[in-house]
Scaffold this active site. Sequence first.
Site, PDB file in Angstrom:
ATOM      1  CD1 TRP A  92      -1.750  -2.223   2.208  1.00 18.13           C
ATOM      2  CD2 TRP A  92      -2.709  -1.724   0.246  1.00 18.13           C
ATOM      3  NE1 TRP A  92      -2.607  -3.244   1.865  1.00 18.13           N
ATOM      4  CE2 TRP A  92      -3.204  -2.973   0.689  1.00 18.13           C
ATOM      5  CE3 TRP A  92      -3.167  -1.212  -0.968  1.00 18.13           C
ATOM      6  CZ2 TRP A  92      -4.141  -3.711  -0.046  1.00 18.13           C
ATOM      7  CZ3 TRP A  92      -4.099  -1.945  -1.701  1.00 18.13           C
ATOM      8  CH2 TRP A  92      -4.575  -3.168  -1.239  1.00 18.13           C
ATOM      9  CG  ASP A 131      -3.618   3.743   3.723  1.00 19.60           C
ATOM     10  OD1 ASP A 131      -4.724   3.542   4.268  1.00 19.60           O
ATOM     11  OD2 ASP A 131      -3.194   3.049   2.767  1.00 19.60           O
ATOM     12  CE  LYS A 183      -8.734  -3.804   3.055  1.00 17.41           C
ATOM     13  NZ  LYS A 183      -7.995  -2.697   2.581  1.00 17.41           N
TER      14      LYS A 183
END
Length: 356
Positions: free
Chosen positions: A100, A168, A192
């Site tokens: 990511w 993030d 998530k």
Amino acid sequence: MKHNFFAGPAILPKEVLAKAGESAHLVPEEGLSILEMSHRGSFITNVMDQAVQTCKELLNVPDNYAILFLTGGASSQFYMTPMNILGTDQTAAYIDTGTWSTKAIKEAKLFGKVDVVASSADKNFNYIPTLGNIDGSKYRYLHYTSNNTIFGTQFADTPETDARLVCDMSSDIFSRPVDVSKHDIIYCGAQKNMGPAGTVLVIIKKDIVNKIDRVIPTMLNYETHIKKDSSFNTPPVFPIYVSMLTMQWVKSQGGVDAMAKMNAEKGKILYDELDRNALFKANVPEGSRSLMNVTFLLNDDSKNSAFLEMCDAANIVGIKGHRSVGGFRASIYNAMPKSSIEVLIDVMKEFERTHG
Ligand SMILES: *Cc1c(COP(=O)(O)O)cnc(C)c1O
């Protein structure tokens, strides 16, 4: 009933799913399904307000921040952040903890300069690298991924730095307290730990927009969404509604402090078993271990499919590891009950007896 260990889209509280299902069918006081209402009507504008207010309350978000619900997932924030706040001649610092962050770095390079100031690439991203002394004033911001969903690593704390922070927080938002005031932007895809796929939460300091010289398309400009309370165009009403229900559930459980306590307990019993059971090993050393995504391996990986079969028989789903790590991954987000983790631990013990 299955024990849902999927990494994302992931488990949601049963009460939230029940209420979401009801409202998808009919909101009695409106005589309509939530899916067929105008986003300008009072029911939906109230949902949007509640979502913002509950987020604000849970994370103690200061008044000089906006709370937005946008589309495009966390992946769109990889470019939207640098597009909005990183000038062509400016440099941003990034901590690379894998996949990511790596993707975020690639996008940032489209808009300005990037220094990777710490990385755990040398060990296939199985730890959180320490951030040396960096001169924060040299950088427009420092970006980090608080929890790496794939490798199972998590920052124990906010990085110590005088740089502005962008984070993030896709896979650990609302799992523990966070000092929002140390950050300029926090973003997270909903699917998530916050809700279903389809919306991304952005918590942004209002005065950082409009500081660089770049023409930005209207929909990609944070200012547009700050001015219009995330309703410049039709917002993703249903994912925001379910996220709101999940945030209210977190609040009803005692808020992020209570979540942090539960998550620490849940993580501990699973890591303890991994450290005890001679057949298994945790992929991540102590100090960098995620309380959201527990990655682990069998010492003898020829036994992998036998273990997966035993999990399957115990109604455990979503436990297969991501291809870049192999082995297994147990995602144990806020909504995961301790009892499901105990089922997994029992299977590991049984596996030790039958395959040791
Ligand atoms: C899943 C994930 C993403 C990507 O989210 P999308 O909403 O699918 O774009 C980004 N960062 C982290 C940490 C993730 O876990």
